[in-house]
Motif scaffolding. Structure first.
Motif, PDB file in Angstrom:
ATOM      1  N   TYR A 226      43.172  46.811 -36.199  1.00 21.10           N
ATOM      2  CA  TYR A 226      41.801  46.441 -35.866  1.00 21.10           C
ATOM      3  C   TYR A 226      40.827  46.964 -36.909  1.00 21.10           C
ATOM      4  CZ  TYR A 226      37.447  45.950 -33.275  1.00 21.10           C
ATOM      5  OH  TYR A 226      36.176  45.608 -32.880  1.00 21.10           O
ATOM      6  N   HIS A 227      39.932  46.086 -37.356  1.00 23.49           N
ATOM      7  CA  HIS A 227      38.879  46.438 -38.306  1.00 23.49           C
ATOM      8  C   HIS A 227      37.544  46.315 -37.581  1.00 23.49           C
ATOM      9  CE1 HIS A 227      41.185  46.056 -42.331  1.00 23.49           C
ATOM     10  NE2 HIS A 227      42.057  46.138 -41.344  1.00 23.49           N
ATOM     11  N   GLU A 228      36.979  47.447 -37.224  1.00 25.37           N
ATOM     12  CA  GLU A 228      35.779  47.452 -36.400  1.00 25.37           C
ATOM     13  C   GLU A 228      34.602  46.781 -37.100  1.00 25.37           C
ATOM     14  OE1 GLU A 228      33.092  50.627 -33.783  1.00 25.37           O
ATOM     15  OE2 GLU A 228      34.624  51.343 -35.190  1.00 25.37           O
ATOM     16  N   ASP A 229      34.522  46.914 -38.434  1.00 30.86           N
ATOM     17  CA  ASP A 229      33.389  46.338 -39.148  1.00 30.86           C
ATOM     18  C   ASP A 229      33.356  44.814 -39.046  1.00 30.86           C
ATOM     19  OD1 ASP A 229      35.744  46.262 -40.643  1.00 30.86           O
ATOM     20  OD2 ASP A 229      34.691  46.236 -42.561  1.00 30.86           O
ATOM     21  N   GLU A 230      34.519  44.192 -38.890  1.00 32.83           N
ATOM     22  CA  GLU A 230      34.597  42.739 -38.748  1.00 32.83           C
ATOM     23  C   GLU A 230      34.873  42.298 -37.309  1.00 32.83           C
ATOM     24  OE1 GLU A 230      36.851  40.599 -41.874  1.00 32.83           O
ATOM     25  OE2 GLU A 230      37.338  42.603 -42.602  1.00 32.83           O
ATOM     26  N   GLY A 231      35.329  43.217 -36.481  1.00 33.38           N
ATOM     27  CA  GLY A 231      35.655  42.878 -35.107  1.00 33.38           C
ATOM     28  C   GLY A 231      36.902  42.019 -34.986  1.00 33.38           C
ATOM     29  N   VAL A 232      37.865  42.178 -35.910  1.00 26.75           N
ATOM     30  CA  VAL A 232      39.081  41.363 -35.899  1.00 26.75           C
ATOM     31  C   VAL A 232      40.312  42.233 -36.126  1.00 26.75           C
ATOM     32  CG1 VAL A 232      37.923  39.261 -36.668  1.00 26.75           C
ATOM     33  CG2 VAL A 232      38.880  40.833 -38.376  1.00 26.75           C
ATOM     34  N   TYR A 233      41.457  41.659 -35.767  1.00 27.34           N
ATOM     35  CA  TYR A 233      42.752  42.309 -35.956  1.00 27.34           C
ATOM     36  C   TYR A 233      43.483  41.626 -37.110  1.00 27.34           C
ATOM     37  CZ  TYR A 233      41.904  44.268 -31.310  1.00 27.34           C
ATOM     38  OH  TYR A 233      41.365  44.931 -30.239  1.00 27.34           O
ATOM     39  N   TYR A 234      43.836  42.402 -38.117  1.00 23.28           N
ATOM     40  CA  TYR A 234      44.597  41.877 -39.258  1.00 23.28           C
ATOM     41  C   TYR A 234      46.084  41.923 -38.940  1.00 23.28           C
ATOM     42  CZ  TYR A 234      40.655  41.710 -42.538  1.00 23.28           C
ATOM     43  OH  TYR A 234      39.484  41.385 -43.193  1.00 23.28           O
ATOM     44  N   ARG A 235      46.809  40.901 -39.369  1.00 23.28           N
ATOM     45  CA  ARG A 235      48.242  40.795 -39.083  1.00 23.28           C
ATOM     46  C   ARG A 235      49.058  41.289 -40.275  1.00 23.28           C
ATOM     47  NH1 ARG A 235      52.453  39.098 -35.276  1.00 23.28           N
ATOM     48  NH2 ARG A 235      54.162  38.344 -36.569  1.00 23.28           N
ATOM     49  N   TYR A 236      50.077  42.112 -39.958  1.00 20.10           N
ATOM     50  CA  TYR A 236      51.012  42.626 -40.965  1.00 20.10           C
ATOM     51  C   TYR A 236      52.441  42.308 -40.528  1.00 20.10           C
ATOM     52  CZ  TYR A 236      47.083  45.334 -42.793  1.00 20.10           C
ATOM     53  OH  TYR A 236      45.873  45.710 -43.326  1.00 20.10           O
ATOM     54  N   GLN A 237      53.312  42.144 -41.513  1.00 19.42           N
ATOM     55  CA  GLN A 237      54.727  41.893 -41.248  1.00 19.42           C
ATOM     56  C   GLN A 237      55.511  42.299 -42.490  1.00 19.42           C
ATOM     57  OE1 GLN A 237      55.924  38.505 -38.668  1.00 19.42           O
ATOM     58  NE2 GLN A 237      56.987  37.747 -40.472  1.00 19.42           N
ATOM     59  N   ASN A 238      56.711  42.848 -42.288  1.00 17.42           N
ATOM     60  CA  ASN A 238      57.509  43.339 -43.416  1.00 17.42           C
ATOM     61  C   ASN A 238      56.771  44.401 -44.214  1.00 17.42           C
ATOM     62  OD1 ASN A 238      59.811  41.677 -43.036  1.00 17.42           O
ATOM     63  ND2 ASN A 238      58.745  39.968 -44.009  1.00 17.42           N
ATOM     64  N   GLY A 239      55.905  45.147 -43.551  1.00 16.83           N
ATOM     65  CA  GLY A 239      55.193  46.221 -44.227  1.00 16.83           C
ATOM     66  C   GLY A 239      54.061  45.776 -45.132  1.00 16.83           C
ATOM     67  N   LYS A 240      53.669  44.523 -45.036  1.00 10.70           N
ATOM     68  CA  LYS A 240      52.578  44.032 -45.881  1.00 10.70           C
ATOM     69  C   LYS A 240      51.781  42.968 -45.131  1.00 10.70           C
ATOM     70  CE  LYS A 240      55.725  40.748 -48.138  1.00 10.70           C
ATOM     71  NZ  LYS A 240      56.323  40.336 -49.440  1.00 10.70           N
ATOM     72  N   ALA A 241      50.661  42.600 -45.719  1.00  9.06           N
ATOM     73  CA  ALA A 241      49.798  41.609 -45.086  1.00  9.06           C
ATOM     74  C   ALA A 241      50.523  40.277 -44.956  1.00  9.06           C
ATOM     75  CB  ALA A 241      48.525  41.428 -45.911  1.00  9.06           C
ATOM     76  N   GLN A 242      50.359  39.623 -43.796  1.00  9.97           N
ATOM     77  CA  GLN A 242      50.873  38.266 -43.626  1.00  9.97           C
ATOM     78  C   GLN A 242      49.749  37.314 -43.999  1.00  9.97           C
ATOM     79  OE1 GLN A 242      52.887  37.550 -39.941  1.00  9.97           O
ATOM     80  NE2 GLN A 242      53.364  35.426 -40.443  1.00  9.97           N
ATOM     81  N   VAL A 243      50.026  36.387 -44.909  1.00  9.45           N
ATOM     82  CA  VAL A 243      48.962  35.593 -45.518  1.00  9.45           C
ATOM     83  C   VAL A 243      49.205  34.098 -45.363  1.00  9.45           C
ATOM     84  CG1 VAL A 243      48.530  37.414 -47.219  1.00  9.45           C
ATOM     85  CG2 VAL A 243      50.070  35.531 -47.796  1.00  9.45           C
ATOM     86  N   ASP A 244      48.153  33.334 -45.631  1.00 10.77           N
ATOM     87  CA  ASP A 244      48.217  31.875 -45.681  1.00 10.77           C
ATOM     88  C   ASP A 244      48.421  31.465 -47.127  1.00 10.77           C
ATOM     89  OD1 ASP A 244      47.648  29.085 -45.720  1.00 10.77           O
ATOM     90  OD2 ASP A 244      46.362  29.289 -43.967  1.00 10.77           O
ATOM     91  N   GLU A 245      49.400  30.595 -47.368  1.00 13.44           N
ATOM     92  CA  GLU A 245      49.713  30.165 -48.728  1.00 13.44           C
ATOM     93  C   GLU A 245      48.548  29.425 -49.387  1.00 13.44           C
ATOM     94  OE1 GLU A 245      53.386  27.919 -51.070  1.00 13.44           O
ATOM     95  OE2 GLU A 245      53.014  27.487 -48.951  1.00 13.44           O
ATOM     96  N   ILE A 246      47.667  28.837 -48.598  1.00 10.21           N
ATOM     97  CA  ILE A 246      46.560  28.073 -49.173  1.00 10.21           C
ATOM     98  C   ILE A 246      45.728  28.907 -50.132  1.00 10.21           C
ATOM     99  CG2 ILE A 246      44.339  26.983 -48.643  1.00 10.21           C
ATOM    100  CD1 ILE A 246      45.528  25.790 -46.187  1.00 10.21           C
ATOM    101  N   ASP A 247      45.317  30.093 -49.693  1.00 10.15           N
ATOM    102  CA  ASP A 247      44.415  30.918 -50.508  1.00 10.15           C
ATOM    103  C   ASP A 247      44.802  32.389 -50.526  1.00 10.15           C
ATOM    104  OD1 ASP A 247      43.804  31.591 -47.925  1.00 10.15           O
ATOM    105  OD2 ASP A 247      41.729  30.878 -47.995  1.00 10.15           O
ATOM    106  N   ASN A 248      45.986  32.702 -49.998  1.00 11.70           N
ATOM    107  CA  ASN A 248      46.488  34.071 -49.946  1.00 11.70           C
ATOM    108  C   ASN A 248      45.636  34.978 -49.060  1.00 11.70           C
ATOM    109  OD1 ASN A 248      48.762  35.582 -50.891  1.00 11.70           O
ATOM    110  ND2 ASN A 248      47.373  36.841 -52.113  1.00 11.70           N
TER     111      ASN A 248
END
Length: 397
Positions: A285-307
């Motif tokens: 959770y990132h309080e400054d944005e009010g959102v939860y970032y997703r991680y997997q395999n020990g790193k950020a899980q990203v969208d291939e469109i724009d990383n």
């Protein structure tokens, strides 16, 4: 798609009900739920001045939530996120797209545009995703695409979603997905009786296995929906899945005494064998944005469109009874009935239950320990199906 078409699915539920989340007998679908009416207790509202164009709000013990939708300058609030979007987008039924989530398939393309992501274990103790899209006009494709499991399809029916998948329909999905009342866009594979090949194509991905090169092509999807004469409009009796905090309010303010958590682990911090241990996913959770970032395999899980990293406003743990069906490790999960649930929103932990007692045509809804519908923050939601028998491994901090 009219509600009367979906009622034909109730016969199949008799077989599946032994796996329902809490073993409760299913009731007949409710006939009168034609408006976005909140099911939680509401205090009487003062009438809004006639000159205002703001949507009506409803209250749960004084807390304002979005009520009946209204059009304002060509925009309406989404059933799926609560956010203001073009009216043409939020009055259109979503598509539910099956997407692999194992490491050899990553990164996925277009997934950050999904309004809701539903995650559940499949065979091999990995997870698969079903992403609900209402904003897809600006995408050329989504993927890669994989095969169905019946518990995903049962969930999609509750959202009135058009179901999209590419893969073997046997042995546990074939009868369900081919019912005339189930509107699906399926690639031509064994067990699919009415395929929509125009919706799918291969995309070159050097170094990837062929099974991870199949994509849903948006132009082809729209052509297939038209050819199959599916209805893009929601049924009049559609039941929205969430109670969203009204504009300029935060859901966490309704839960001042709730426990706080900034990291959320559906399979536990060190992983387990219940379906989430293979790649150790978690949310931060990132309080400054009010959102939860997703991680997997020990790193950020990203969208291939724009990383860009995947992030959502709400995370839900929905505990469901699970069983291993056969020697191939195919699974079954009860997504009807009721069970425990935890909602994470605004850094708060709200414990309660989920209930889905009215059949296929309604979604699971989430309630706190006082049986009031839980208020979600506006934005995207990620729902993790927690295998109840392994629920002890879930953790947050």
């Amino acid at each position: 798609m009219k509600k009367k078409l979906l009622t034909g699915l109730m016969a199949g539920l008799a077989v599946f009900s032994i796996l329902s989340g809490c073993g409760k007998k299913e009731e007949e679908p409710q006939e009168e739920q034609s408006e976005w009416v909140q099911q939680q207790p509401a205090q009487e509202q003062e009438e809004q001045p006639k000159e205002t164009e703001e949507p009506e709000e409803e209250e749960d013990d004084g807390f304002p939530v979005i009520g009946e939708r209204e059009s304002v300058d060509g925009k309406m609030q989404s059933y799926l996120t609560g956010e203001w979007k073009d009216e043409s987008v939020v009055t259109r039924r979503p598509i539910a797209v099956m997407i692999p989530n194992n490491t050899p398939a990553l990164p996925q393309y277009g997934i950050s545009k999904a309004s809701i992501i539903y995650e559940a274990p499949v065979e091999g103790r990995i997870t698969r995703l079903m992403a609900m899209f209402e904003d897809f006009d600006d995408l050329d494709r989504i993927g890669p695409i994989r095969s169905s499991r019946d518990y995903f399809l049962y969930v999609a029916l509750g959202y009135e979603a058009i179901y999209c998948n590419w893969g073997l329909a046997r042995p546990y999905v074939e009868e369900l997905i081919n019912r005339s009342s189930v509107q699906n866009i399926s690639a031509a594979v064994e067990g699919i009786y009415n395929p929509a090949n125009e919706a799918y194509d291969r995309v070159s991905r050097p170094g990837y296995a062929t099974e991870f090169t199949g994509y849903l092509m948006i132009d082809g999807l729209k052509k297939a929906v038209d050819r199959l004469e599916y209805d893009w409009e929601y049924d009049d009796a559609y039941v929205p899945p969430f109670a969203f905090a009204a504009d300029d309010t935060k859901a966490q303010d309704n839960y001042p005494d709730a426990e706080s958590a900034t990291k959320v682990y559906p399979g536990g911090k060190s992983g387990n064998q219940g379906g989430y241990g293979a790649y150790n996913p978690y949310f931060e959770y990132h309080e400054d944005e009010g959102v939860y970032y997703r991680y997997q395999n020990g790193k950020a899980q990203v969208d291939e469109i724009d990383n860009s990293q995947l992030k959502v406003a709400n995370v839900v743990f929905q505990y469901c009874h699970g069983e291993v069906r056969d020697d191939h490790d195919y699974l079954a999960f009860g997504v009807h009935g009721e069970g425990d649930a935890i909602v994470f929103t605004g850094g708060k932990v709200i414990k309660g239950t989920w209930k889905r007692m009215d059949g296929d045509a309604t979604p699971a809804k989430f309630y706190d320990e006082d049986d009031n519908e839980i208020v979600f923050n506006q934005g995207k939601t990620w729902i993790c199906n927690i295998w109840k028998e392994y629920g002890e491994f879930v953790s947050y901090e």
